[in-house]
Structure formats: structure tokens, C-alpha cells
Motif scaffolding. Structure first.
Motif, PDB file in Angstrom:
ATOM      1  N   GLU A  63       0.844  -1.193   0.000  1.00 51.51           N
ATOM      2  CA  GLU A  63       0.000   0.000   0.000  1.00 51.51           C
ATOM      3  C   GLU A  63       0.883   1.247   0.000  1.00 51.51           C
ATOM      4  O   GLU A  63       1.920   1.284   0.674  1.00 51.51           O
ATOM      5  CB  GLU A  63      -0.913   0.021   1.224  1.00 51.51           C
ATOM      6  N   VAL A  64       0.465   2.248  -0.764  1.00 51.26           N
ATOM      7  CA  VAL A  64       1.165   3.535  -0.799  1.00 51.26           C
ATOM      8  C   VAL A  64       0.188   4.588  -0.286  1.00 51.26           C
ATOM      9  O   VAL A  64      -0.699   5.050  -1.005  1.00 51.26           O
ATOM     10  CB  VAL A  64       1.651   3.885  -2.218  1.00 51.26           C
ATOM     11  N   ALA A  65       0.328   4.944   0.980  1.00 49.55           N
ATOM     12  CA  ALA A  65      -0.582   5.893   1.606  1.00 49.55           C
ATOM     13  C   ALA A  65      -0.313   7.307   1.101  1.00 49.55           C
ATOM     14  O   ALA A  65       0.777   7.607   0.587  1.00 49.55           O
ATOM     15  CB  ALA A  65      -0.415   5.836   3.123  1.00 49.55           C
ATOM     16  N   PRO A  66      -1.280   8.214   1.220  1.00 47.53           N
ATOM     17  CA  PRO A  66      -1.036   9.615   0.869  1.00 47.53           C
ATOM     18  C   PRO A  66       0.188  10.162   1.597  1.00 47.53           C
ATOM     19  O   PRO A  66       0.370   9.932   2.788  1.00 47.53           O
ATOM     20  CB  PRO A  66      -2.318  10.309   1.324  1.00 47.53           C
ATOM     21  N   GLY A  67       1.034  10.858   0.849  1.00 49.73           N
ATOM     22  CA  GLY A  67       2.257  11.407   1.411  1.00 49.73           C
ATOM     23  C   GLY A  67       3.444  10.472   1.334  1.00 49.73           C
ATOM     24  O   GLY A  67       4.579  10.897   1.578  1.00 49.73           O
ATOM     25  N   ARG A  68       3.214   9.196   0.984  1.00 48.34           N
ATOM     26  CA  ARG A  68       4.292   8.212   0.874  1.00 48.34           C
ATOM     27  C   ARG A  68       4.680   8.033  -0.600  1.00 48.34           C
ATOM     28  O   ARG A  68       3.973   8.460  -1.515  1.00 48.34           O
ATOM     29  CB  ARG A  68       3.866   6.875   1.460  1.00 48.34           C
ATOM     30  N   SER A  69       5.815   7.372  -0.832  1.00 46.39           N
ATOM     31  CA  SER A  69       6.313   7.160  -2.190  1.00 46.39           C
ATOM     32  C   SER A  69       6.532   5.682  -2.458  1.00 46.39           C
ATOM     33  O   SER A  69       6.820   4.909  -1.539  1.00 46.39           O
ATOM     34  CB  SER A  69       7.633   7.914  -2.406  1.00 46.39           C
ATOM     35  N   LEU A  70       6.374   5.311  -3.702  1.00 46.69           N
ATOM     36  CA  LEU A  70       6.757   3.963  -4.125  1.00 46.69           C
ATOM     37  C   LEU A  70       8.022   4.072  -4.959  1.00 46.69           C
ATOM     38  O   LEU A  70       8.214   5.039  -5.707  1.00 46.69           O
ATOM     39  CB  LEU A  70       5.634   3.297  -4.924  1.00 46.69           C
ATOM     40  N   LYS A  71       8.912   3.136  -4.804  1.00 49.97           N
ATOM     41  CA  LYS A  71      10.169   3.136  -5.549  1.00 49.97           C
ATOM     42  C   LYS A  71       9.909   2.796  -7.003  1.00 49.97           C
ATOM     43  O   LYS A  71       9.169   1.858  -7.311  1.00 49.97           O
ATOM     44  CB  LYS A  71      11.143   2.133  -4.940  1.00 49.97           C
ATOM     45  N   LEU A  72      10.508   3.579  -7.909  1.00 48.65           N
ATOM     46  CA  LEU A  72      10.370   3.291  -9.326  1.00 48.65           C
ATOM     47  C   LEU A  72      11.163   2.036  -9.666  1.00 48.65           C
ATOM     48  O   LEU A  72      12.386   1.998  -9.496  1.00 48.65           O
ATOM     49  CB  LEU A  72      10.864   4.470 -10.171  1.00 48.65           C
ATOM     50  N   ALA A  73      10.459   1.016 -10.118  1.00 49.25           N
ATOM     51  CA  ALA A  73      11.088  -0.261 -10.458  1.00 49.25           C
ATOM     52  C   ALA A  73      10.409  -0.814 -11.697  1.00 49.25           C
ATOM     53  O   ALA A  73       9.168  -0.786 -11.815  1.00 49.25           O
ATOM     54  CB  ALA A  73      10.963  -1.253  -9.294  1.00 49.25           C
ATOM     55  N   LEU A  74      11.202  -1.300 -12.638  1.00 44.66           N
ATOM     56  CA  LEU A  74      10.654  -1.815 -13.888  1.00 44.66           C
ATOM     57  C   LEU A  74       9.666  -2.940 -13.611  1.00 44.66           C
ATOM     58  O   LEU A  74       9.913  -3.833 -12.804  1.00 44.66           O
ATOM     59  CB  LEU A  74      11.777  -2.322 -14.789  1.00 44.66           C
ATOM     60  N   GLY A  75       8.546  -2.879 -14.302  1.00 45.62           N
ATOM     61  CA  GLY A  75       7.546  -3.931 -14.184  1.00 45.62           C
ATOM     62  C   GLY A  75       6.547  -3.735 -13.063  1.00 45.62           C
ATOM     63  O   GLY A  75       5.556  -4.465 -12.988  1.00 45.62           O
ATOM     64  N   ALA A  76       6.773  -2.779 -12.173  1.00 48.28           N
ATOM     65  CA  ALA A  76       5.833  -2.555 -11.072  1.00 48.28           C
ATOM     66  C   ALA A  76       4.510  -2.045 -11.624  1.00 48.28           C
ATOM     67  O   ALA A  76       4.469  -1.232 -12.547  1.00 48.28           O
ATOM     68  CB  ALA A  76       6.409  -1.559 -10.075  1.00 48.28           C
ATOM     69  N   ARG A  77       3.417  -2.533 -11.035  1.00 50.90           N
ATOM     70  CA  ARG A  77       2.079  -2.114 -11.423  1.00 50.90           C
ATOM     71  C   ARG A  77       1.471  -1.320 -10.271  1.00 50.90           C
ATOM     72  O   ARG A  77       1.595  -1.702  -9.110  1.00 50.90           O
ATOM     73  CB  ARG A  77       1.198  -3.313 -11.766  1.00 50.90           C
ATOM     74  N   VAL A  78       0.824  -0.220 -10.607  1.00 55.16           N
ATOM     75  CA  VAL A  78       0.260   0.657  -9.589  1.00 55.16           C
ATOM     76  C   VAL A  78      -1.227   0.838  -9.847  1.00 55.16           C
ATOM     77  O   VAL A  78      -1.630   1.255 -10.944  1.00 55.16           O
ATOM     78  CB  VAL A  78       0.942   2.044  -9.579  1.00 55.16           C
ATOM     79  N   SER A  79      -2.036   0.514  -8.853  1.00 59.28           N
ATOM     80  CA  SER A  79      -3.477   0.754  -8.956  1.00 59.28           C
ATOM     81  C   SER A  79      -3.796   2.071  -8.258  1.00 59.28           C
ATOM     82  O   SER A  79      -3.565   2.221  -7.059  1.00 59.28           O
ATOM     83  CB  SER A  79      -4.263  -0.380  -8.301  1.00 59.28           C
ATOM     84  N   PHE A  80      -4.315   3.017  -9.039  1.00 60.18           N
ATOM     85  CA  PHE A  80      -4.660   4.328  -8.494  1.00 60.18           C
ATOM     86  C   PHE A  80      -6.141   4.404  -8.112  1.00 60.18           C
ATOM     87  O   PHE A  80      -6.630   5.459  -7.737  1.00 60.18           O
ATOM     88  CB  PHE A  80      -4.341   5.412  -9.519  1.00 60.18           C
ATOM     89  N   GLY A  81      -6.836   3.305  -8.239  1.00 55.55           N
ATOM     90  CA  GLY A  81      -8.268   3.270  -7.963  1.00 55.55           C
ATOM     91  C   GLY A  81      -9.025   2.897  -9.218  1.00 55.55           C
ATOM     92  O   GLY A  81      -9.303   1.728  -9.475  1.00 55.55           O
ATOM     93  N   SER A  82      -9.329   3.894 -10.050  1.00 54.23           N
ATOM     94  CA  SER A  82     -10.090   3.631 -11.269  1.00 54.23           C
ATOM     95  C   SER A  82      -9.207   3.268 -12.453  1.00 54.23           C
ATOM     96  O   SER A  82      -9.697   2.758 -13.463  1.00 54.23           O
ATOM     97  CB  SER A  82     -10.946   4.860 -11.633  1.00 54.23           C
ATOM     98  N   VAL A  83      -7.906   3.551 -12.372  1.00 54.32           N
ATOM     99  CA  VAL A  83      -6.973   3.210 -13.448  1.00 54.32           C
ATOM    100  C   VAL A  83      -5.728   2.549 -12.869  1.00 54.32           C
ATOM    101  O   VAL A  83      -5.459   2.649 -11.672  1.00 54.32           O
ATOM    102  CB  VAL A  83      -6.558   4.454 -14.267  1.00 54.32           C
ATOM    103  N   GLU A  84      -4.993   1.882 -13.759  1.00 54.14           N
ATOM    104  CA  GLU A  84      -3.760   1.220 -13.347  1.00 54.14           C
ATOM    105  C   GLU A  84      -2.618   1.623 -14.258  1.00 54.14           C
ATOM    106  O   GLU A  84      -2.823   1.842 -15.456  1.00 54.14           O
ATOM    107  CB  GLU A  84      -3.935  -0.305 -13.410  1.00 54.14           C
ATOM    108  N   GLY A  85      -1.421   1.755 -13.686  1.00 60.37           N
ATOM    109  CA  GLY A  85      -0.248   2.106 -14.457  1.00 60.37           C
ATOM    110  C   GLY A  85       0.830   1.070 -14.315  1.00 60.37           C
ATOM    111  O   GLY A  85       0.898   0.338 -13.329  1.00 60.37           O
ATOM    112  N   VAL A  86       1.712   0.998 -15.342  1.00 64.18           N
ATOM    113  CA  VAL A  86       2.834   0.065 -15.332  1.00 64.18           C
ATOM    114  C   VAL A  86       4.108   0.861 -15.569  1.00 64.18           C
ATOM    115  O   VAL A  86       4.191   1.679 -16.488  1.00 64.18           O
ATOM    116  CB  VAL A  86       2.686  -1.005 -16.445  1.00 64.18           C
ATOM    117  N   ILE A  87       5.104   0.646 -14.708  1.00 64.02           N
ATOM    118  CA  ILE A  87       6.405   1.311 -14.846  1.00 64.02           C
ATOM    119  C   ILE A  87       7.213   0.588 -15.908  1.00 64.02           C
ATOM    120  O   ILE A  87       7.420  -0.621 -15.839  1.00 64.02           O
ATOM    121  CB  ILE A  87       7.197   1.329 -13.520  1.00 64.02           C
ATOM    122  N   GLU A  88       7.696   1.331 -16.901  1.00 70.06           N
ATOM    123  CA  GLU A  88       8.469   0.765 -18.008  1.00 70.06           C
ATOM    124  C   GLU A  88       9.716   1.587 -18.229  1.00 70.06           C
ATOM    125  O   GLU A  88       9.852   2.699 -17.734  1.00 70.06           O
ATOM    126  CB  GLU A  88       7.616   0.721 -19.279  1.00 70.06           C
ATOM    127  N   GLY A  89      10.635   1.021 -18.968  1.00 68.23           N
ATOM    128  CA  GLY A  89      11.866   1.731 -19.242  1.00 68.23           C
ATOM    129  C   GLY A  89      12.592   1.185 -20.442  1.00 68.23           C
ATOM    130  O   GLY A  89      12.142   0.248 -21.078  1.00 68.23           O
TER     131      GLY A  89
END
Length: 436
Positions: free
Chosen positions: A410-436
């Protein structure tokens, strides 16, 4: 300039209890003169018409604009009519343009040299502003350099000369447009200004701002010995041809004469170039097939998201998602080979993750509203390890991220997630994938 009014002179305003006091002359044009003025302690601009332009028709055109109000703050919109007994003619008041705004003519002559991000932001602002104007059933009629101003540091815009704005498809337009910006059907005297002719003029202005050249001035223009009215009518009206028409290269830019077009065109992502090709091929011949304000707005916010930097020299570049188009690309400045940048792909659209990247509601909530005042995420550097970067949650909602190894965090408000290839992030209504 004649000085229709003098400093210290006062004129009455229709609909305002305050008198307007002239401060100084700012400049003039074909219709009248513009002054800095004071309205009850508020600095404003006052346009006063010459006798031959202070017509009943012009007054009738202004009155509904004042009643309707400005579509957005980007328009320096008519606020009040101004008149004074014993003073010939009349005028109107509008907001005073701040000194930070410079003419787009200064961009073309390189008296200002804003960043690609700034220019892309300004182009986005133009598409958004004209979208709002057209949504109110109005057309601008005269989109050109002289009417658009840009803040070269922030990319904010202001649009002036709004007294020529009218009801879409009205036949009593006082102006038809500015040469080189008028739609071909207006050049051929077949059409009055309307939303579709505005869309053509907007496309010309956007091309000018991004490519620093006119979209129809190539080999055909170079062959003209005298740029008289018949020559201009042929080039811009009767036989217009896009300089990068993939189906007909006869009007391609000429090296040594049209170097801006040759150098700038390949810098932009294929999705943006495709819109210009459509605008100046299919849209050139058929006004109903022109690129709309909404399409330009969507593409230009995507262009902002595509900005990246050269690994070697730091120059601004644009990420190209099409592998075939990206193959062999080099930095325009130092010629170093380009590598795919770190990015997050959300809903099929890539956002390059630069050190100053921010994500907004239109990224994370799948909303058509563009609000750049409230970022919901931002790239941030680790406070003790400068080689580690993260994506900080600046929203009020917790995210969840799934690492490449399958761990869910979980990434709470005010916290950060480390940028890592392949990580998937659910923002609620949409999802993102870290690529490079």
C-alpha cells in the motif's frame, strides 16, 4: 498613431458606475487605438475605434459578447462599452494584458526562446480556449500571430481582439481572417468565417508554433517570383498542398529555404505528426474532416507527457512509442543515440518520468477535465540516496502497487513507491505500469 484620446481624459462606461481615466497610449491597429486606463482604481485596457470602424454594426457585435461574458480567462474579453459626449466614436474596456506575455510573433523571430514544454503548454491552452469558445456557439474569425500572446516561462496564453468574435456562421462578419491563416474556402470567397474555418486557422498557428514554418510553404512557394494576390490565392486557396503530404511530395520543403520545417518536423512523435497530416490533407479539402479543438487538446496534453531529456546533453526531446519510428533516432542537439526513458503507461498512454514529472486528475481518474493546479502524484528523489527515485502519492487516496516479484504494497497519501521496472500501480479507477 493619431492619439484619439489624451492622458488624463475620462470617458463614461456603459454598465459601470465608474468613469474610465486614460493613462497612456499602448498602440494601435487597423480598427483603432488601445490605451492603458484606470477604472475605479483597477488597471484596464481601453480600445477606442477610429471613426470609420465605430459603426453601429460593430456596436451591435460587442453588446452580446459583453452580456455572454468570457468563455475562459485566457480571452481578454470586452467588459464594458465606453463612450463620452463630445468625443467621436466609442470603445470598450477589457482586462489589461500583463507584461509577462509576449507576442507569438516574438516566438517566430526567436526574440523569445521558450522550452518545448512551454510551447506545448501554450498550444494546449489555445486548443482548450477555442474549444470553450466554440462550445458557446461562437467563432473567433481571425486566429493569427497578432492576436495570441504567450508567457515564455510558464506557457500561459492570452487572446486579444475579441471584438471580432461572432455567432458561428453569421454572415455579417467584419473580418474574414488574416492572410496565410485563412481557410482555403475563405481565400476562394466560398465561405464566411465559422467554427471549421477557425479549426483550420488554429491548425496553422499550432504548426507555426511547433515547426516554426507555414504548413503550405514549400517548393510551390519557392517557385513563386512575385507573391501578389493571384499567387497567394493559388498557394493558400485554389491549389493548397501540405509540405509533408505523404501522398504527394511536390510541395516538400526546400533545403536552404525551409530549414526550420526540415529540422523540427521529425522531432515530434508520430501521433502528433499524423494529426497535422490529417489536418492539411483530408481537412484541407473537406472542412467537416478537420481536426477538432478537442482532438488537438488531447494530443497536446499527450505531447507534454512525451517530453524526455537526452542522456548525454540534457536537451528536451520527445518519446516515440512506435518502435519503427523510434529506430535510429538521435538527439537533435548532440546527435547521441536515444534510449527509451523511464515512463508509466496508463490506459495505453505513456507519461515520461522525468525528475519534475507530475500526474494530474486526467491521468489518474480518467476524467476529461484538465486541472494542472492539483497534482495527484509527483516524481521525487530519495532524500539520502540521489540514485533512487520514487513516485510520491500527493492525492488523498491510498494506492496499491504490485512489484515485479508479486509483492503487494500500500502507498498511503504522502508516501512514495520506488520506481522499479515492471511494477504495477493501482490508483483506484486506473492502473499504471512502470516501463523503461
Amino acid at each position: 498613431m493619431t492619439g484619439l484620446l489624451r492622458p488624463g481624459q475620462t470617458v463614461g462606461t456603459v454598465g459601470s458606475p465608474s468613469k474610465c481615466k486614460v493613462v497612456r497610449l499602448l498602440g494601435g491597429g487597423g480598427q483603432g487605438e488601445v490605451y492603458e486606463a484606470d477604472l475605479g482604481g483597477r488597471p484596464v485596457a481601453l480600445k477606442w475605434y477610429f471613426a470609420h470602424t465605430a459603426t453601429a454594426q460593430q456596436r451591435r457585435a460587442l453588446e452580446p459578447l459583453i452580456t455572454k461574458g468570457s468563455p475562459t480567462e485566457q480571452f481578454l474579453w470586452p467588459l464594458f462599452l465606453a463612450e463620452e459626449r463630445g468625443v467621436p466614436g466609442f470603445g470598450y474596456l477589457m482586462a489589461l494584458r500583463e507584461q509577462r506575455f509576449k507576442s507569438t510573433s516574438d516566438l517566430m523571430t526567436r526574440r523569445i526562446e521558450p522550452t518545448f514544454r512551454c510551447v506545448a503548454t501554450a498550444c494546449f491552452g489555445l486548443a482548450s480556449a477555442f474549444l470553450e469558445l466554440h462550445a458557446k456557439g461562437l467563432c473567433y474569425r481571425d486566429i493569427s500571430f497578432t492576436n495570441v500572446f504567450i508567457d515564455p516561462n510558464a506557457g500561459d496564453i492570452r487572446i486579444c481582439d475579441n471584438d471580432n468574435v461572432g455567432i458561428d456562421r453569421a454572415t455579417d462578419a467584419a473580418v474574414g481572417g488574416t492572410p496565410r491563416f485563412m481557410a482555403p474556402e475563405i481565400v476562394r470567397c466560398e465561405q464566411k468565417p465559422c467554427r471549421e474555418t477557425d479549426q483550420y486557422s488554429l491548425a496553422v498557428l499550432l504548426f507555426y508554433m511547433l515547426v516554426m514554418h507555414h504548413p503550405l510553404e514549400g517548393a510551390h512557394e519557392a517557385a513563386i517570383r512575385c507573391m501578389d494576390v493571384p499567387a497567394m490565392t493559388k498557394l493558400y486557396g485554389k491549389e493548397p498542398r501540405f509540405i509533408f503530404d505523404p501522398g504527394n511530395p511536390s510541395n516538400a520543403p526546400v533545403p536552404g529555404l525551409h530549414d526550420n520545417a526540415i529540422e523540427f518536423w521529425p522531432l515530434y512523435p508520430s501521433f502528433l505528426r499524423a494529426l497535422f497530416v490529417h489536418s492539411f490533407t483530408q481537412g484541407l479539402a473537406d472542412p467537416q474532416r478537420r481536426v477538432t479543438d478537442s482532438q488537438w487538446r488531447k494530443a497536446l496534453v499527450r505531447l507534454r507527457d512525451a517530453i524526455m531529456h537526452c542522456d548525454r546533453c540534457g536537451s528536451e526531446l520527445f518519446y516515440e512509442a512506435d518502435p519503427a519510428e523510434a529506430a535510429g533516432r538521435r538527439c537533435w542537439s548532440c546527435r547521441a543515440p536515444l534510449h527509451n526513458p523511464w515512463r508509466i503507461t496508463i490506459g495505453g498512454q505513456a507519461v515520461v518520468l522525468n525528475g519534475d514529472t507530475r500526474l494530474y486528475p486526467h491521468h489518474l481518474q480518467a476524467t476529461p477535465t484538465y486541472d494542472f493546479s492539483a497534482p495527484m502524484a509527483e516524481v521525487s528523489q530519495h532524500p539520502t540516496d540521489p540514485n533512487t527515485w520514487g513516485l510520491k502519492n500527493t492525492s488523498s487516496v491510498a494506492w496499491t502497487t504490485t512489484t515485479a516479484s508479486g509483492d503487494v504494497l500500500e502507498v498511503a497519501p504522502g508516501r512514495s513507491l520506488k520506481l522499479a521496472l515492471g511494477a504495477r500501480v493501482s490508483f483506484g479507477s486506473v492502473e499504471g505500469v512502470i516501463e523503461g
